[in-house]
Design a protein around this motif. Structure first.
Motif, PDB file in Angstrom:
ATOM      1  N   ALA A   1       0.814  -1.217   0.000  1.00  0.00           N
ATOM      2  CA  ALA A   1       0.000   0.000   0.000  1.00  0.00           C
ATOM      3  C   ALA A   1       0.851   1.273   0.000  1.00  0.00           C
ATOM      4  O   ALA A   1       0.579   2.190  -0.782  1.00  0.00           O
ATOM      5  CB  ALA A   1      -0.971  -0.006   1.177  1.00  0.00           C
ATOM      6  N   PRO A   2       1.902   1.390   0.849  1.00  0.00           N
ATOM      7  CA  PRO A   2       2.714   2.616   0.801  1.00  0.00           C
ATOM      8  C   PRO A   2       3.436   2.797  -0.539  1.00  0.00           C
ATOM      9  O   PRO A   2       3.563   3.926  -1.019  1.00  0.00           O
ATOM     10  CB  PRO A   2       3.719   2.430   1.936  1.00  0.00           C
ATOM     11  CG  PRO A   2       3.117   1.426   2.851  1.00  0.00           C
ATOM     12  CD  PRO A   2       2.280   0.538   1.979  1.00  0.00           C
TER      13      PRO A   2
ATOM     14  N   SER B   1       0.792   3.926  -3.029  1.00  0.00           N
ATOM     15  CA  SER B   1       0.427   5.311  -2.706  1.00  0.00           C
ATOM     16  C   SER B   1       1.508   6.286  -3.154  1.00  0.00           C
ATOM     17  O   SER B   1       1.206   7.338  -3.725  1.00  0.00           O
ATOM     18  CB  SER B   1       0.187   5.465  -1.202  1.00  0.00           C
ATOM     19  OG  SER B   1      -0.891   4.699  -0.789  1.00  0.00           O
TER      20      SER B   1
ATOM     21  N   PHE C   1       1.156   9.182  -5.949  1.00  0.00           N
ATOM     22  CA  PHE C   1       1.482  10.564  -5.597  1.00  0.00           C
ATOM     23  C   PHE C   1       2.501  11.136  -6.592  1.00  0.00           C
ATOM     24  O   PHE C   1       2.325  12.243  -7.112  1.00  0.00           O
ATOM     25  CB  PHE C   1       2.027  10.616  -4.171  1.00  0.00           C
ATOM     26  CG  PHE C   1       2.368  11.984  -3.678  1.00  0.00           C
ATOM     27  CD1 PHE C   1       1.411  12.976  -3.565  1.00  0.00           C
ATOM     28  CD2 PHE C   1       3.673  12.295  -3.307  1.00  0.00           C
ATOM     29  CE1 PHE C   1       1.722  14.243  -3.091  1.00  0.00           C
ATOM     30  CE2 PHE C   1       4.000  13.561  -2.837  1.00  0.00           C
ATOM     31  CZ  PHE C   1       3.021  14.535  -2.738  1.00  0.00           C
TER      32      PHE C   1
END
Length: 133
Positions: free
Chosen positions: A3-4, A7, A11
């Motif tokens: 997930a990071p 993300s 971004f």
């Protein structure tokens, strides 16, 4: 762990598509000569303003055990000084940390210099904080 990474990639893609990795476009936005970033930032504020209250209705995040929210709401001197330094730096060179890190892949030596100076500033701040305590 996934997930990071996803993300961060989303971004970075958003920053690149919006033109925030190009200092000349950011400076044009800050001088009110180019409204494109104003629309991008306005959309981001609208999504956050509408989405965050909805998100907090959940008992916990989708991919985590609990929400990690700030507990302080006061404005202290380090926060204000940091915000002023951030704004002055952004206005002088048209870069802030996220777009500068994203822009490293373009190989622009000015962005590499910015990131090096940013890391040096973080290191100096950490040393000063340690010596003060």
């Amino acid at each position: 762990m996934l997930a990071p990474v996803v993300s961060g990639l989303l971004f970075a893609l958003g920053l690149g598509l919006a033109g925030m990795t190009r200092p000349t476009q950011v400076l044009a936005f800050l001088e009110f000569r180019d409204p494109a970033l104003m629309l991008t930032m306005g959309a981001a504020v609208a999504v956050t303003g509408l989405g965050f209250p909805l998100l907090l209705r959940r008992a916990r995040p989708l991919l985590g055990p609990r929400f990690l929210l700030p507990t302080r709401s006061d404005l202290d001197r380090p926060l204000i000084v940091g915000a002023v330094l951030f704004g002055v730096g952004w206005g002088l060179v048209g870069l802030c940390p996220g777009p500068a890190l994203t822009g490293l892949v373009a190989g622009d030596p000015r962005q590499w210099l910015f990131v090096a100076a940013m890391l040096a500033g973080m290191f100096i701040h950490q040393r000063l904080e340690r010596s003060a305590s």
